[in-house]
Design a protein around this motif. Structure first.
Motif, PDB file in Angstrom:
ATOM      1  N   PRO A  54      60.087  55.468  34.914  1.00 41.02           N
ATOM      2  CA  PRO A  54      59.809  54.956  36.255  1.00 41.02           C
ATOM      3  C   PRO A  54      58.586  55.588  36.937  1.00 41.02           C
ATOM      4  N   VAL A  55      58.103  56.706  36.398  1.00 38.99           N
ATOM      5  CA  VAL A  55      56.901  57.341  36.957  1.00 38.99           C
ATOM      6  C   VAL A  55      55.717  56.378  36.887  1.00 38.99           C
ATOM      7  N   ALA A  56      55.705  55.496  35.901  1.00 37.00           N
ATOM      8  CA  ALA A  56      54.621  54.525  35.738  1.00 37.00           C
ATOM      9  C   ALA A  56      54.500  53.597  36.943  1.00 37.00           C
ATOM     10  N   LEU A  57      55.603  53.407  37.650  1.00 39.23           N
ATOM     11  CA  LEU A  57      55.565  52.524  38.818  1.00 39.23           C
ATOM     12  C   LEU A  57      54.703  53.103  39.940  1.00 39.23           C
ATOM     13  N   GLY A  58      54.308  54.347  39.807  1.00 40.78           N
ATOM     14  CA  GLY A  58      53.384  54.949  40.771  1.00 40.78           C
ATOM     15  C   GLY A  58      52.011  54.277  40.760  1.00 40.78           C
ATOM     16  N   LEU A  59      51.714  53.552  39.699  1.00 40.32           N
ATOM     17  CA  LEU A  59      50.444  52.814  39.627  1.00 40.32           C
ATOM     18  C   LEU A  59      50.453  51.554  40.495  1.00 40.32           C
ATOM     19  N   LEU A  60      51.628  51.056  40.855  1.00 36.06           N
ATOM     20  CA  LEU A  60      51.719  49.828  41.657  1.00 36.06           C
ATOM     21  C   LEU A  60      50.957  49.927  42.974  1.00 36.06           C
ATOM     22  N   PRO A  61      51.148  50.979  43.775  1.00 37.22           N
ATOM     23  CA  PRO A  61      50.394  51.048  45.035  1.00 37.22           C
ATOM     24  C   PRO A  61      48.882  51.104  44.825  1.00 37.22           C
ATOM     25  N   ILE A  62      48.447  51.754  43.742  1.00 39.81           N
ATOM     26  CA  ILE A  62      47.013  51.819  43.450  1.00 39.81           C
ATOM     27  C   ILE A  62      46.480  50.415  43.167  1.00 39.81           C
ATOM     28  N   GLY A  63      47.231  49.661  42.363  1.00 35.97           N
ATOM     29  CA  GLY A  63      46.820  48.290  42.047  1.00 35.97           C
ATOM     30  C   GLY A  63      46.776  47.408  43.277  1.00 35.97           C
ATOM     31  N   LEU A  64      47.794  47.514  44.112  1.00 40.27           N
ATOM     32  CA  LEU A  64      47.829  46.686  45.324  1.00 40.27           C
ATOM     33  C   LEU A  64      46.736  47.088  46.306  1.00 40.27           C
ATOM     34  N   LEU A  65      46.442  48.364  46.400  1.00 41.70           N
ATOM     35  CA  LEU A  65      45.369  48.821  47.286  1.00 41.70           C
ATOM     36  C   LEU A  65      44.007  48.308  46.804  1.00 41.70           C
ATOM     37  N   ALA A  66      43.770  48.393  45.498  1.00 41.31           N
ATOM     38  CA  ALA A  66      42.498  47.902  44.946  1.00 41.31           C
ATOM     39  C   ALA A  66      42.343  46.397  45.139  1.00 41.31           C
ATOM     40  N   LEU A  67      43.450  45.659  45.074  1.00 41.48           N
ATOM     41  CA  LEU A  67      43.400  44.200  45.233  1.00 41.48           C
ATOM     42  C   LEU A  67      43.532  43.771  46.695  1.00 41.48           C
ATOM     43  N   ARG A  68      43.578  44.741  47.593  1.00 38.43           N
ATOM     44  CA  ARG A  68      43.747  44.496  49.033  1.00 38.43           C
ATOM     45  C   ARG A  68      45.018  43.728  49.347  1.00 38.43           C
ATOM     46  N   GLY A  69      46.082  44.095  48.693  1.00 31.56           N
ATOM     47  CA  GLY A  69      47.381  43.545  49.040  1.00 31.56           C
ATOM     48  C   GLY A  69      48.020  42.672  47.989  1.00 31.56           C
ATOM     49  N   CYS A  70      47.261  41.824  47.329  1.00 28.78           N
ATOM     50  CA  CYS A  70      47.859  40.930  46.343  1.00 28.78           C
ATOM     51  C   CYS A  70      46.763  40.314  45.472  1.00 28.78           C
ATOM     52  N   PRO A  71      47.121  39.835  44.284  1.00 32.20           N
ATOM     53  CA  PRO A  71      46.135  39.191  43.420  1.00 32.20           C
ATOM     54  C   PRO A  71      45.493  37.960  44.068  1.00 32.20           C
ATOM     55  N   THR A  72      46.249  37.239  44.873  1.00 34.53           N
ATOM     56  CA  THR A  72      45.692  36.063  45.548  1.00 34.53           C
ATOM     57  C   THR A  72      44.618  36.475  46.550  1.00 34.53           C
ATOM     58  N   CYS A  73      44.851  37.580  47.266  1.00 33.16           N
ATOM     59  CA  CYS A  73      43.852  38.074  48.218  1.00 33.16           C
ATOM     60  C   CYS A  73      42.560  38.432  47.488  1.00 33.16           C
ATOM     61  N   TRP A  74      42.688  39.045  46.308  1.00 33.54           N
ATOM     62  CA  TRP A  74      41.510  39.404  45.528  1.00 33.54           C
ATOM     63  C   TRP A  74      40.767  38.139  45.082  1.00 33.54           C
ATOM     64  N   THR A  75      41.506  37.121  44.662  1.00 36.53           N
ATOM     65  CA  THR A  75      40.888  35.871  44.214  1.00 36.53           C
ATOM     66  C   THR A  75      40.159  35.177  45.365  1.00 36.53           C
ATOM     67  N   ILE A  76      40.767  35.162  46.535  1.00 35.09           N
ATOM     68  CA  ILE A  76      40.105  34.580  47.706  1.00 35.09           C
ATOM     69  C   ILE A  76      38.835  35.362  48.013  1.00 35.09           C
ATOM     70  N   GLY A  77      38.922  36.673  47.939  1.00 38.73           N
ATOM     71  CA  GLY A  77      37.746  37.516  48.164  1.00 38.73           C
ATOM     72  C   GLY A  77      36.649  37.259  47.147  1.00 38.73           C
ATOM     73  N   LEU A  78      37.021  36.977  45.896  1.00 43.42           N
ATOM     74  CA  LEU A  78      36.035  36.661  44.868  1.00 43.42           C
ATOM     75  C   LEU A  78      35.270  35.397  45.242  1.00 43.42           C
ATOM     76  N   MET A  79      35.995  34.383  45.679  1.00 40.39           N
ATOM     77  CA  MET A  79      35.339  33.134  46.104  1.00 40.39           C
ATOM     78  C   MET A  79      34.446  33.369  47.323  1.00 40.39           C
ATOM     79  N   GLN A  80      34.912  34.175  48.270  1.00 45.02           N
ATOM     80  CA  GLN A  80      34.103  34.483  49.452  1.00 45.02           C
ATOM     81  C   GLN A  80      32.858  35.279  49.074  1.00 45.02           C
ATOM     82  N   THR A  81      32.998  36.221  48.142  1.00 45.01           N
ATOM     83  CA  THR A  81      31.860  37.028  47.717  1.00 45.01           C
ATOM     84  C   THR A  81      30.820  36.163  47.026  1.00 45.01           C
ATOM     85  N   ILE A  82      31.266  35.259  46.171  1.00 41.72           N
ATOM     86  CA  ILE A  82      30.338  34.374  45.461  1.00 41.72           C
ATOM     87  C   ILE A  82      29.612  33.440  46.424  1.00 41.72           C
TER      88      ILE A  82
END
Length: 111
Positions: free
Chosen positions: A56-84
């Motif tokens: 279960p220590v591996a689950l410590g990576l979840l907050p890092i992933g969510l922080l890098a994606l700014r909350g969720c994978p969909t938010c990151w995808t929207i940001g990709l379209m906005q950046t482009i």
């Protein structure tokens, strides 16, 4: 809003602005956004894939992933379209009608 490129004032996150049209998830550059995606998705996948090895220590990576994606994978995808699209599209609203213009061209498309 007249003649904007999508950036609005009054943001709630560093590097991200929020305005009347909603949050802005774009990054300053495409390489920066892609790096955030690699870190975010890598941490999310790693948090699940490493459970058999480290438990279960591996689950410590979840907050890092969510922080890098700014909350969720969909938010990151929207940001990709906005950046482009940043700087390529220009929105202007007059008399209750908004138009989308390709920067440097005079053609308008009603939204």
């Amino acid at each position: 809003m007249t003649g904007t490129t999508g950036r609005t004032k009054g943001g709630t996150k560093p590097g991200s602005d929020a305005g009347p049209d909603g949050p802005d998830f774009a990054s300053r550059s495409l390489p920066e956004h892609v790096v955030r995606g690699v870190v975010g998705f890598g941490a999310l996948v790693g948090s699940v894939a490493l459970i058999p090895a480290v438990g279960p220590v591996a689950l410590g990576l979840l907050p890092i992933g969510l922080l890098a994606l700014r909350g969720c994978p969909t938010c990151w995808t929207i940001g990709l379209m906005q950046t482009i699209s940043r700087g390529r599209l220009q929105r202007s609203c007059e008399d209750g009608q908004c138009r989308l213009t390709v920067a440097g061209q005079g053609e308008h498309r009603v939204l």
